[in-house]
Enzyme design. Structure first.
Site, mmCIF file in Angstrom:
data_model
loop_
_atom_site.group_PDB
_atom_site.id
_atom_site.type_symbol
_atom_site.label_atom_id
_atom_site.label_comp_id
_atom_site.label_asym_id
_atom_site.label_seq_id
_atom_site.Cartn_x
_atom_site.Cartn_y
_atom_site.Cartn_z
ATOM 1 N N HIS A 13 0.728 -1.006 0.057
ATOM 2 C CA HIS A 13 -0.043 0.313 0.324
ATOM 3 C C HIS A 13 1.538 1.412 -0.098
ATOM 4 C CE1 HIS A 13 -3.592 2.117 1.670
ATOM 5 N NE2 HIS A 13 -3.240 2.765 1.322
ATOM 6 N N HIS A 15 1.776 5.235 -1.928
ATOM 7 C CA HIS A 15 0.558 6.663 -2.782
ATOM 8 C C HIS A 15 2.138 7.011 -3.404
ATOM 9 C CE1 HIS A 15 -3.118 6.890 -0.516
ATOM 10 N NE2 HIS A 15 -2.554 6.273 0.697
ATOM 11 N N LYS A 113 -9.063 0.153 -5.021
ATOM 12 C CA LYS A 113 -9.482 -0.022 -3.286
ATOM 13 C C LYS A 113 -10.731 0.975 -3.439
ATOM 14 C CE LYS A 113 -7.405 2.196 -0.066
ATOM 15 N NZ LYS A 113 -6.645 2.871 0.002
ATOM 16 N N HIS A 152 -10.455 1.336 1.745
ATOM 17 C CA HIS A 152 -9.775 2.385 3.288
ATOM 18 C C HIS A 152 -11.153 2.357 4.465
ATOM 19 C CE1 HIS A 152 -8.333 6.184 5.656
ATOM 20 N NE2 HIS A 152 -9.556 5.636 5.741
ATOM 21 N N HIS A 186 -4.085 -0.948 5.956
ATOM 22 C CA HIS A 186 -4.094 0.376 6.999
ATOM 23 C C HIS A 186 -4.801 0.333 8.577
ATOM 24 C CE1 HIS A 186 -6.707 3.485 5.967
ATOM 25 N NE2 HIS A 186 -5.756 3.725 5.140
ATOM 26 N N ASP A 258 1.881 2.365 3.666
ATOM 27 C CA ASP A 258 0.543 3.832 3.577
ATOM 28 C C ASP A 258 1.790 4.824 3.004
ATOM 29 O OD1 ASP A 258 -1.809 4.701 3.091
ATOM 30 O OD2 ASP A 258 -1.825 5.375 5.035
HETATM 31 C C1 NCD Z 1 -3.912 8.583 2.560
HETATM 32 C C2 NCD Z 1 -3.150 10.037 1.031
HETATM 33 O O1 NCD Z 1 -2.365 11.006 1.269
HETATM 34 O O2 NCD Z 1 -3.250 9.838 0.374
HETATM 35 N N1 NCD Z 1 -3.786 9.528 3.595
HETATM 36 C C3 NCD Z 1 -3.366 8.778 4.714
HETATM 37 O O3 NCD Z 1 -3.061 9.805 5.795
HETATM 38 N N2 NCD Z 1 -3.551 8.030 4.868
HETATM 39 C C4 NCD Z 1 -5.364 8.595 1.843
HETATM 40 C C5 NCD Z 1 -5.184 6.537 2.268
HETATM 41 O O4 NCD Z 1 -4.397 5.861 2.816
HETATM 42 O O5 NCD Z 1 -6.257 7.152 2.834
HETATM 43 ZN ZN ZN Z 2 -3.010 5.329 2.274
HETATM 44 ZN ZN ZN Z 3 -6.760 5.020 3.531
#
Ligand code: NCD
Ligand code: ZN
Ligand code: ZN
Length: 353
Positions: A13, A15, A113, A152, A186, A258
């Protein structure tokens, strides 16, 4: 000096963002991981085959790789890279997609997702009503095509209760769609850990920060914007429950960082963006943590083997050698402040083979 080797680490996971941010962060993941599940919460979200393939190509380029095609073999030789160095596992942003559409994208996607509408960064177009009948065609087709659903899991209730309140939705989904692989992304609570053994089709990812911190570390003293994420870190007993399954290599639990980079100005501001940036330190911190608990031998399962079995993947070879040697975390990576910025952690990356 003590060393520890990890084979084919996977971040289930992450970003990677887009544009300049992608250029800044992608290699920090592709350097130490064999593969990573890339979240689709871009603006606009990744919802079509064209968007997904174009995004994948931008990721490969940002990692210094190229889409794996025979005609690129010479390119790989020229630049001394192999196409198998890193694989981005692409996801689509959930919608009630038709069977025809899913058929068309099946080969290109790793999972879908699902975001509850408005609950986290760039999730405005998510699901606002968990109506099983409205979702049935999509979820049954996903189950039949073996497309995992990544979730999520938070309601819009009181912030400390959001994940626990979402458990009834996980139960609804898991029981109505027993053949659908559902990953609770997460997780941060004991309640979520307890769900794992209740439904055979529920799995989970856990971040680094949720194994280490509680709400006290975020807001108990001076407010720590770089530790603020969704779901927010919870109570000591929740952290204990997460640690227990991660350290003991529970087979339904996978590492998903995450890692969620935001520029410094968006974190250190009135209205702090949610997300903790851990990509460059995750494996070192996990080594330190598992070693401290005498569980280093279980780290391989947590960072790779469990994910390989759950998703049925066979990543290309990569070996990351870590060493118990102090590493001072840089204050910033480009515009992004990482977790433990400026602090010294106990383990370093020694080599990547
Ligand atoms: C994530 C993001 O910034 O894209 N932020 C977070 O706090 N985890 C989004 C997510 O995974 O929920
Ligand atoms: Zn995330
Ligand atoms: Zn998330």
């Amino acid at each position: 000096m003590k060393t520890h080797s990890l084979l084919m680490p996977l971040d289930m996971h992450v970003h990677l963002r887009d544009g300049e941010m992608l250029q800044n962060v992608a290699k920090l993941t592709s350097y130490t991981f064999s593969g990573a599940v890339v979240m689709p919460n871009l603006v606009p979200p990744v919802k079509t085959k064209e968007q997904l393939l174009a995004y994948k190509e931008r990721i490969m380029l940002a990692c210094g790789l190229e889409i794996k095609e025979d005609e690129f073999d010479e390119f790989f030789d020229d630049v001394g890279l192999s196409g198998g160095d890193f694989e981005p596992f692409m996801t689509l942003f959930y919608d009630n997609y038709s069977e025809d559409f899913l058929d068309e994208v099946r080969e290109d996607i790793f999972g879908i997702k699902l975001y509850p509408a408005g609950i986290t960064t760039n999730s405005e177009g998510g699901v606002s009503d968990f109506d099983v009948e409205a979702m049935r065609e999509t979820l049954e087709t996903m189950a039949r095509m073996d497309i995992p659903l990544l979730v999520h899991g938070e309601t819009d209730g009181f912030v400390m209760d959001r994940e626990a309140e979402f458990m009834s939705i996980y139960e609804l989904l898991a029981s109505n769609f027993p053949d659908l692989k559902i990953v609770m992304e997460h997780i941060t609570t004991k309640a979520a850990v307890e769900m794992l053994d209740k439904y055979p089709n529920l799995y989970a990812t856990i971040t680094v920060q949720h194994l280490l911190i509680t709400l006290d570390d975020v807001a108990g003293g001076m407010l720590q914007p770089h530790l603020f994420c969704k779901p927010i870190a919870k109570r000591p007993e929740d952290r204990e429950a997460l640690l227990n399954v991660a350290l003991n290599a529970h087979p339904k639990v996978m590492f998903g960082s995450d890692s969620a980079p935001h520029p410094q100005h968006a974190k250190e501001s009135c209205g702090c963006a949610a997300g903790v940036f851990t990509a460059p330190i995750a494996l070192q911190v996990l080594c330190e943590l598992f070693d401290k608990h005498g569980k280093l031998d279980n780290l391989q399962s947590f960072v790779s083997d469990n994910a390989q079995s759950i998703y049925g993947i066979c990543p290309e070879f990569k070996e990351v050698i870590l060493e118990e040697r102090p590493f001072t975390v840089p204050a910033k990576y480009g515009e992004v402040v990482p977790m433990y910025a400026g602090e010294t952690i106990g383990w370093s990356i020694e080599d990547v083979l």
